[in-house]
Design an enzyme around this catalytic site. Structure first.
Site, PDB file in Angstrom:
ATOM      1  N   ASN A 191       0.869  -1.174   0.000  1.00 36.49           N
ATOM      2  CA  ASN A 191       0.000   0.000   0.000  1.00 36.49           C
ATOM      3  C   ASN A 191       0.907   1.225   0.000  1.00 36.49           C
ATOM      4  O   ASN A 191       1.452   1.609   1.039  1.00 36.49           O
ATOM      5  CB  ASN A 191      -0.914  -0.008   1.228  1.00 36.49           C
ATOM      6  N   THR A 192       1.093   1.825  -1.172  1.00 36.77           N
ATOM      7  CA  THR A 192       2.015   2.954  -1.282  1.00 36.77           C
ATOM      8  C   THR A 192       1.491   4.208  -0.592  1.00 36.77           C
ATOM      9  O   THR A 192       2.265   5.138  -0.357  1.00 36.77           O
ATOM     10  CB  THR A 192       2.299   3.266  -2.762  1.00 36.77           C
ATOM     11  N   CYS A 193       0.195   4.245  -0.276  1.00 37.18           N
ATOM     12  CA  CYS A 193      -0.348   5.415   0.425  1.00 37.18           C
ATOM     13  C   CYS A 193       0.213   5.524   1.844  1.00 37.18           C
ATOM     14  O   CYS A 193       0.360   6.627   2.376  1.00 37.18           O
ATOM     15  CB  CYS A 193      -1.869   5.349   0.470  1.00 37.18           C
ATOM     16  N   ILE A 194       0.519   4.376   2.447  1.00 38.00           N
ATOM     17  CA  ILE A 194       1.061   4.380   3.810  1.00 38.00           C
ATOM     18  C   ILE A 194       2.465   3.779   3.842  1.00 38.00           C
ATOM     19  O   ILE A 194       2.990   3.489   4.918  1.00 38.00           O
ATOM     20  CB  ILE A 194       0.134   3.619   4.780  1.00 38.00           C
ATOM     21  N   ASN A 195       3.074   3.567   2.662  1.00 40.44           N
ATOM     22  CA  ASN A 195       4.450   3.051   2.565  1.00 40.44           C
ATOM     23  C   ASN A 195       4.611   1.729   3.320  1.00 40.44           C
ATOM     24  O   ASN A 195       5.521   1.564   4.139  1.00 40.44           O
ATOM     25  CB  ASN A 195       5.449   4.083   3.103  1.00 40.44           C
TER      26      ASN A 195
END
Length: 209
Positions: A191-195
């Site tokens: 999930n790249t939104c929360i790394n």
């Protein structure tokens, strides 16, 4: 006739209109900037082009010249500006970010691995996967180098390099338990939104790779 024209406008697909606007923006990437700056004008004569160049020069150069001049005056304090001009290479890292090549150690320390509580059965399985993760990073570094390590970082965060101001939130890793070992089901997710990346808990390094 007027009603027919209105009907044509009303029946136009909104998705088509949105796509046409998107294509137009890709063809003219500076149009929005010029419009917001009040410099967007139709070019009908060669003289109009000269006026447009003057508008752009004002927005990009003359408008900020005062701020740049004050910045230079401030840098003259304690002869900092003179030192920068004499030794530009020495001061470059202070003003220009140059990402360092990624290594397995850097990537391992970058991610906070969130383990289960000590004493739980899941903890032992997760520690085994952490060892797989470290071995995998070393293998990638030896066989493919920093470029592929950047791909791993991009998979979890969307960035190929560590940004100058670090990541926010800090990159982390969690575990997926009790997933069946099927084609594609045991692959990691992110999930790249929360790394954050998620590793499937596996028993064999070959399956992990």
């Amino acid at each position: 006739m007027r009603g027919r024209i209105g009907a044509q406008w009303n029946t136009e697909d909104p998705v088509t209109r949105r796509d046409s606007v998107s294509v137009d923006r890709r063809r003219n990437p500076g149009r929005d900037y010029l419009a917001n700056a009040g410099c967007l004008r139709p070019l009908k004569r060669i003289e109009d082009k000269d006026l447009l160049v003057e508008d752009i020069m004002f927005q990009l150069v003359h408008r900020v010249s005062g701020a740049l001049q004050r910045f230079r005056e401030g840098m003259k304090t304690l002869s900092v500006l003179d030192a920068i001009r004499m030794h530009p290479d020495a001061f470059r890292p202070l003003f220009c970010h140059e990402p360092s090549p990624l290594t397995a150690d850097v990537l391992e320390q970058l991610f906070e691995i969130r383990l289960s509580a000590v004493g739980r059965n899941k903890r032992r399985a997760e520690e085994c996967v952490v060892a797989f993760w470290r071995d995998y990073l070393l293998d990638v570094e030896e066989q493919e180098g920093p470029l592929q390590l950047g791909g791993i970082l991009a998979f979890a965060t969307g960035a190929n390099d560590i940004p100058p101001l670090a990541f926010s939130p800090l990159p982390s890793g969690v575990f997926l338990h009790e997933l069946p070992l099927r084609q594609g089901r045991h692959l990691p997710t992110a999930n790249t939104c929360i790394n954050c990346f998620k590793l499937t808990v596996l028993k064999k390094f070959e399956d992990f790779k």
